[in-house]
Structures are given as structure tokens and as C-alpha cells.
Design a protein around this motif. Structure first.
Motif: not given
Length: 168
Positions: A86-92, A98-101, A105-106
Motif C-alpha cells: 500500500d502507500e505506506r508499507h511493502l511486505e513479503v 511466520a515472520q515477514p521475509a 516503505h514502498p
């Protein structure tokens, strides 16, 4: 396979769900196992009738090995990666973790395609950290993934499509 899930309210939020392509369905895997096992038992039966008393035991071991390998291949097809943006966060996120790799911020995330023709790797990087995404995808799908990520990052970060979103 790349699946785009766009957020419900209007805006730049989106998710890319990456999954490996499956060559066979579960029913086809079962049929393949049965065909290979029947062939092994058929050959073992012929060998047993000619005096090889250990052939049936080896056929059983072969069937167990075939079942193990086909199960492993099927489990490899269940892997997935989710790239939420989204406009504030990128997550893989990856299916095995269990945790994001990777999180960033995009605006600061850059896309890089490494490797030669046929061996491309798609990397997301920000602030000295990098993560490879879509390693199980085909070469064409990885190129498509890089293009989609650049478009989504341009939309989410507020930069134009013509601005560079690639790593150094």
C-alpha cells in the motif's frame, strides 16, 4: 502463477500472490503413483517367477520411494509468497516463515532483475537489504513480476511510471 488481489477501497493497495504452477492435479498424481507402482510390481512378478526371490521386496521399497518423492513434489507445489503493498508499507511473506521475509516503505524499495537470459532473479531492495521473490516462477513469469512490481511501486509511492524503480 501470479495472482493480483486489489484492495476493496479505491487506492494503490494491492497484493500479489505467487504460486508455482502445478503440472498435475492430485488425482493425476495418484494415477501416476499407481501406474509406476503397478509397473514395478509387474516387473518384480516376472523376476520372481524366474527365481529372483528378492524382487517383490525391492518392488515394495520402490513403491515407498515413489510415494515419498511424489509427496515431496506435491508439497513443493503448495509453497507461496505474498507481496502486500500500500502507500505506506511493502511486505513479503513466505508460506514457510511466520515472520515477514522483507518489510520496507514502498518509496524506498527498488526492483532489480539479476542474472542472464533464462536465469533471471527478481530482487526487492531497500536500505541495504534485499530479498529474492518468485524464485519458483518461470522466466517469463519473473519478468512479468518485475514489471508488475515496478508499476505497483510507482502507484504506491506516488512517483510516476517513468521514474526509475530499479536497484543500482
Amino acid at each position: 502463477m501470479i495472482e493480483l488481489v486489489v484492495s476493496a477501497p479505491p487506492g494503490p493497495g494491492a497484493q500479489l500472490v505467487l504460486r508455482p504452477r502445478r503440472a498435475l492435479t492430485a488425482r493425476q498424481f495418484t494415477r501416476l503413483f499407481l501406474a509406476l507402482s503397478l509397473a514395478a510390481f509387474g516387473v518384480a512378478g516376472v523376476a520372481w517367477s524366474q527365481g529372483n526371490v528378492l524382487a517383490p521386496a525391492f518392488a515394495v521399497l520402490d513403491a515407498v520411494f515413489i510415494a515419498f518423492v511424489l509427496r515431496w513434489v506435491w508439497r513443493q507445489g503448495e509453497r507461496f509468497e505474498v507481496i502486500a503493498l500500500d502507500e505506506r508499507h511493502l511486505e513479503v511473506r513466505r508460506s514457510a516463515q511466520a515472520q515477514p521475509a522483507f518489510e520496507a516503505h514502498p518509496y524506498w524499495v527498488r526492483v532489480r532483475v539479476d542474472g542472464g537470459e533464462g536465469r533471471e532473479r527478481v530482487l526487492l531492495g531497500s536500505q541495504g537489504r534485499q530479498v529474492e521473490v518468485g524464485a519458483f516462477l518461470s522466466c517469463e513469469e519473473r519478468r512479468d513480476l518485475a514489471a508488475r512490481l515496478k508499476t505497483l511501486l510507482a502507484s504506491a509511492s506516488g512517483r510516476g511510471r517513468d521514474q526509475d524503480h530499479t536497484l543500482g
